[in-house]
Design an enzyme around this catalytic site. Sequence first.
Site, mmCIF file in Angstrom:
data_model
loop_
_atom_site.group_PDB
_atom_site.id
_atom_site.type_symbol
_atom_site.label_atom_id
_atom_site.label_comp_id
_atom_site.label_asym_id
_atom_site.label_seq_id
_atom_site.Cartn_x
_atom_site.Cartn_y
_atom_site.Cartn_z
ATOM 1 N N LYS A 53 20.113 30.726 11.930
ATOM 2 C CA LYS A 53 18.910 30.813 10.800
ATOM 3 C C LYS A 53 18.876 32.378 10.271
ATOM 4 O O LYS A 53 19.653 33.282 10.952
ATOM 5 C CB LYS A 53 17.711 30.475 11.553
ATOM 6 C CG LYS A 53 17.559 31.463 12.801
ATOM 7 C CD LYS A 53 16.637 32.726 12.536
ATOM 8 C CE LYS A 53 16.222 33.415 13.681
ATOM 9 N NZ LYS A 53 16.155 34.986 13.368
ATOM 10 N N ASP A 88 12.310 30.011 18.741
ATOM 11 C CA ASP A 88 12.958 29.765 17.587
ATOM 12 C C ASP A 88 13.666 28.517 17.735
ATOM 13 O O ASP A 88 14.308 27.900 16.911
ATOM 14 C CB ASP A 88 14.231 30.781 17.381
ATOM 15 C CG ASP A 88 13.917 31.997 16.860
ATOM 16 O OD1 ASP A 88 12.633 32.309 16.238
ATOM 17 O OD2 ASP A 88 14.563 33.209 16.831
#
Length: 301
Positions: free
Chosen positions: A10, A137
């Site tokens: 990401k 996350d």
Amino acid sequence: MSVTVRVPAKVNVQLAVGAARPDGFHDLANVFLAVGLHDDVTATAADELTLTCEGPGADQVPLDRTNLAARAAIALGERYGIDPRVHLHIDKDIPVAGGMAGGSADAAGALVACDALWGTGATRDELLDICAELGSDVPFSLVGGAALGTGRGEKLQLLDVGGEFWWVFAAADGGLSTPAVYGEFDRLAETAGRAVPDPEASPALLDALRSGDTAALAATLTNDLQPAALSLFPALKGTLDAGTAAGALAGLVSGSGPTTAFLCADEKSAHTVAAALTASGTCRSVRVTTSPAPGATVVQG
């Protein structure tokens, strides 16, 4: 029987950070975008829980039960009364300790792989609940695409993305500890004597994602952790300068760093920027890829 799951890295196109909470975490407005760098996590039935890892930076990955992938298997097993006798193999391609959620991706990959291997029948919401327990996350690594993360990043609102974006990622020669970067963020705020505002997502940035407007997205990229990362790792400024000088529309530290991310106008520009960064000697390795990318996906098994 084995199951292999592919999970994306990401980039945080916006990371707005609030003041430290009593529990030590920070409230965030964290706009995640999954990118086309992946780890593959393979779960195979075994006599006991074991881990192996190969690929760039594999020597830095713990192979005991502190590994997030192992913790994911244990957590799923505890939820469903299953002894986590499984061998997990991680094929790394996401930079290690680079602020791109490689460890979180491996946790999501292990969770999905073990769920399929054991046939638990867990719902998506149940898997996301386990993800949130594992780390801030991890839920996004499961869903991929684009999302706004609030709370400490684990509460997700999926976002529409109207086009493809080209990125160059420069891996630094060294790592940064996420807790250390947040600690430096707190120290810098205290030293400056400034109040830290409540984090809010940028409407202009969300509009840029929705419309697929690369120039508008470049104009709105922000990372509140970047000053702290640069304070702890000053050499990153040279990488950022080299990338923008080569034609990137914008550059920023990815998450807590030390990987730097450069948004480019198109594929040709991305390869030009990548070549310049490689020649600059300011980073260890350079990768070109696109976003958005899907979340954890079973690719075998």
